[in-house]
Structure formats: C-alpha cells, structure tokens
Design a protein around this motif. Structure first.
Motif, short mmCIF file in Angstrom:
data_model
loop_
_atom_site.label_atom_id
_atom_site.label_comp_id
_atom_site.label_asym_id
_atom_site.label_seq_id
_atom_site.Cartn_x
_atom_site.Cartn_y
_atom_site.Cartn_z
N GLY A 54 0.81 -1.21 0.00
CA GLY A 54 0.00 0.00 0.00
C GLY A 54 0.84 1.26 0.00
N ASP A 55 1.94 1.25 0.75
CA ASP A 55 2.85 2.40 0.77
C ASP A 55 3.43 2.68 -0.61
N ARG A 56 3.80 1.61 -1.30
CA ARG A 56 4.37 1.78 -2.64
C ARG A 56 3.35 2.38 -3.60
N LEU A 57 2.11 1.91 -3.52
CA LEU A 57 1.07 2.44 -4.40
C LEU A 57 0.70 3.87 -4.03
N ALA A 58 0.73 4.17 -2.73
CA ALA A 58 0.45 5.55 -2.32
C ALA A 58 1.47 6.51 -2.92
N ALA A 59 2.72 6.05 -3.03
CA ALA A 59 3.77 6.90 -3.60
C ALA A 59 3.65 7.03 -5.11
N SER A 60 3.21 5.96 -5.79
CA SER A 60 3.19 5.99 -7.25
C SER A 60 1.84 6.39 -7.84
N VAL A 61 0.75 6.11 -7.11
CA VAL A 61 -0.60 6.39 -7.62
C VAL A 61 -1.24 7.56 -6.88
N GLY A 62 -1.16 7.51 -5.57
CA GLY A 62 -1.78 8.52 -4.73
C GLY A 62 -2.20 7.89 -3.43
N ARG A 63 -2.34 8.72 -2.41
CA ARG A 63 -2.66 8.20 -1.08
C ARG A 63 -3.99 7.45 -1.08
N LEU A 64 -4.95 7.91 -1.87
CA LEU A 64 -6.23 7.26 -2.03
C LEU A 64 -6.44 6.95 -3.51
N GLY A 65 -7.25 5.93 -3.78
CA GLY A 65 -7.65 5.68 -5.16
C GLY A 65 -6.98 4.50 -5.83
N PHE A 66 -5.94 3.92 -5.23
CA PHE A 66 -5.41 2.70 -5.83
C PHE A 66 -6.35 1.54 -5.49
N LEU A 67 -6.26 0.49 -6.28
CA LEU A 67 -7.20 -0.62 -6.18
C LEU A 67 -6.56 -1.82 -5.49
N ALA A 68 -7.42 -2.59 -4.82
CA ALA A 68 -6.91 -3.80 -4.16
C ALA A 68 -6.22 -4.72 -5.14
N ARG A 69 -6.72 -4.78 -6.35
CA ARG A 69 -6.12 -5.68 -7.34
C ARG A 69 -4.70 -5.28 -7.72
N GLU A 70 -4.32 -4.04 -7.40
CA GLU A 70 -2.97 -3.57 -7.71
C GLU A 70 -1.95 -3.93 -6.64
N LEU A 71 -2.42 -4.32 -5.47
CA LEU A 71 -1.50 -4.59 -4.36
C LEU A 71 -0.59 -5.78 -4.63
N GLY A 72 -1.15 -6.83 -5.19
CA GLY A 72 -0.40 -8.06 -5.35
C GLY A 72 0.88 -7.90 -6.14
N ALA A 73 0.83 -7.11 -7.20
CA ALA A 73 2.01 -6.94 -8.05
C ALA A 73 3.15 -6.25 -7.32
N GLU A 74 2.84 -5.53 -6.24
CA GLU A 74 3.90 -4.86 -5.47
C GLU A 74 4.59 -5.81 -4.49
N VAL A 75 3.95 -6.90 -4.16
CA VAL A 75 4.46 -7.77 -3.10
C VAL A 75 5.82 -8.38 -3.41
N PRO A 76 6.07 -8.91 -4.61
CA PRO A 76 7.42 -9.44 -4.86
C PRO A 76 8.51 -8.39 -4.70
N HIS A 77 8.20 -7.15 -5.06
CA HIS A 77 9.19 -6.08 -4.87
C HIS A 77 9.47 -5.86 -3.38
N VAL A 78 8.40 -5.87 -2.56
CA VAL A 78 8.58 -5.67 -1.12
C VAL A 78 9.38 -6.82 -0.52
N LEU A 79 9.06 -8.03 -0.95
CA LEU A 79 9.82 -9.19 -0.45
C LEU A 79 11.30 -9.04 -0.77
N THR A 80 11.61 -8.60 -1.98
CA THR A 80 13.01 -8.43 -2.38
C THR A 80 13.69 -7.35 -1.53
N GLU A 81 12.96 -6.24 -1.29
CA GLU A 81 13.52 -5.17 -0.48
C GLU A 81 13.83 -5.62 0.94
N ILE A 82 12.93 -6.40 1.52
CA ILE A 82 13.13 -6.86 2.90
C ILE A 82 14.24 -7.88 2.98
#
Length: 296
Positions: free
Chosen positions: A266-294
């Motif tokens: 959600g933090d990644r989408l807030a930065a790239s899309v906006g604090r509000l208005g991103f969709l739940a369906r968009e969250l999944g694609a960010e997860v592999p990136h977060v896993l790699t970062e951690i």
C-alpha cells in the motif's frame, strides 16, 4: 494496553525472522486451497488467490460456486478451480462439504471465507468442514467464516488445527460479542483476547494492524495508510498470509509477514498512484518487490 508491550514490525525485525527458504519447485512451496466466493462476489476469491501466489505459494486450488467457476478458471490460469453446487443465495451449498474436504485434504494451507455472502451459510459450511481439516498445514479463516468462531467458541481449538484468523474490526467485535467502538478504542486487548481464548493467531487491521499469537505475544504494524481501507483489500491480506503459510511459515510468522507485505505494498502504491484511489487488485504486483527489499 500500552503499545510498548508489542513488537513494532519493521524490515529489520523481519530480517531477523526469515521466511523458510523458497528454493525448489512448486511442490516444495506448498499447495493452497481457497474456499469461498459466490455468484455475486467471485472477485474476493480472485484477489485472495492471486495474493497467495504473489507471496510465493507453489500450487493453487480454488473451491467456489459452480456458476462462477468457469470465469474464475479463465481469470486464474495458474489454478485448479472446482465448481460446487450452490444454494439459493449463490454461495457454495453446505451439502457439498464432502467435496470441500476432499479437495482440501493434505493442503499446506487452506483459506475459508472470502466472498461468502450469507453468514448463516458460512456458519453451516464451517461446521461441516472445519472439524475435518485438522490435518492441513495451516487453516486461515477470513470474512464470514468468523461467524462460526463467534457462534461456536472453543470449537476451533478442538479441531486441533494450526489456525490463523484475519478479521477486520467489525468482524472481531462480532466474534467476541462486543461493540465495534470497544475494539477500535483498544484493538490490542481484543486481538489478544480472541487469540488466547481460542488458541489461535489473530491478525486484525485498522489504522494500525495488530497480531497476537495464542500465548498473547503482540506485534503492531504501522505500514500502509488510508488507501488500504478499500474494497477487496482484506481479501488480498488473507491471501498473502495463506501463501506464506503454504511456504512453511508458522501461523504467527505468516501473519506478521503478511500484514507487513500488505501495508508496504500500500505504501508503494500511495507513492506511485496517490494516497487514495489505488485498487486492491494492484497490491499483489507490489508484493514481490517488497519481499526483495526486505530480504536483500
């Protein structure tokens, strides 16, 4: 309860608690079975199923209402989709419990609840299915499935399952039989109460996300923001924790990691899309990136 009694989840905390190694083929990363959906809410299953794969699960099976199974099979080419008879309200008919149990048998992680619309149907389906799933790796209950926990206090402990609950504040309040305002005023105490009384792990979202294990240990996660308060977001989180459990994470580890992945996505989408208005369906694609970062 003071927040100082809880562990605040950060990348450093998670690096010190690494997930099981993700090497090997799909069989080594576990089989997920997701039970839910209805003729009007197949999207909940779709969101949870994709999230389970995004968090690294190896194999995916979905059990849902017959009328939406073909569409879900096309939308989820990675999955085996089992369509079962449905009742008048469009949910999986509890009379199909034997088929649900047969599909779930031996799975590394089973998620029950996303997209089931009728609470009474959810209770009956859980009553017929959950006591027979004690041999699955981890049992995750979401959404309407919490109605069975509230109506049958202690029954989940008696199944012998390693269980994880993912209620939102309203579901947590209903399960405990308290007012929602009480939960929002002191989420930590209520999460801990449900976890310790039922002998399970509980992960509940809100402005902060709280997780408790059966011994009462607490974690608080401040990742994410207002944008996560959107339709379908909870289905994604439930899928993430289920996928991590399938990989071999304990219920507590799957919950703590899954909640953080959800928030950081959600933090990644807030930065790239906006604090509000991103969709739940968009969250999944960010997860592999977060896993790699951690894990880097």
């Amino acid at each position: 309860m003071s927040p100082t009694e809880a562990t605040t989840v950060t990348s450093a905390v998670l690096r010190a608690w690494p997930l099981p190694a993700a090497g090997g083929g799909k069989d080594a990363r576990g089989r997920v079975v997701i039970v839910g959906g209805s003729d009007q809410t197949p999207g909940a299953v779709l969101l949870a199923a994709e999230a389970a794969l995004r968090s690294g699960a190896g194999k995916l099976q979905v059990v849902t209402a017959a009328s939406v199974a073909p569409a879900l099979a096309v939308a989820l080419p990675e999955a085996l989709v089992v369509g079962l008879p449905q009742g008048p309200g469009g949910d999986v008919d509890p009379d199909a419990a034997d088929e649900v149990v047969s599909t779930a048998d031996g799975a590394a992680a089973v998620l029950v609840g996303p997209g089931i619309r009728d609470v009474d149907v959810a209770r009956e389906l859980c009553e017929r299915v959950l006591p027979r799933l004690g041999d699955v790796g981890v049992l995750v209950l979401d959404a309407a499935a919490h109605a069975w926990v509230g109506a049958s206090r202690g029954a989940l402990r008696r199944t012998g399952a390693r269980a994880l609950l993912t209620p939102n504040p309203t579901e947590l309040a209903l399960t405990l039989g308290v007012e929602r305002d009480a939960v929002t005023a002191d989420p930590a105490s209520h999460v801990r109460e449900l976890a310790t009384s039922e002998g399970v792990v509980v992960a509940a979202g809100g402005e902060e996300s709280w997780t408790s294990d059966a011994e009462g240990r607490l974690w608080v996660d401040q990742a994410g923001g207002a944008g996560l308060g959107a339709s379908g977001s909870g289905d994604v989180q439930a899928g993430l924790v289920t996928g991590l459990a399938a990989r071999g994470a304990s219920p507590a580890q799957a919950a703590v990691w899954g909640v953080h992945l959800h928030g950081r996505a959600g933090d990644r989408l807030a930065a790239s899309v906006g604090r509000l208005g991103f969709l739940a369906r968009e969250l999944g694609a960010e997860v592999p990136h977060v896993l790699t970062e951690i894990e880097a």
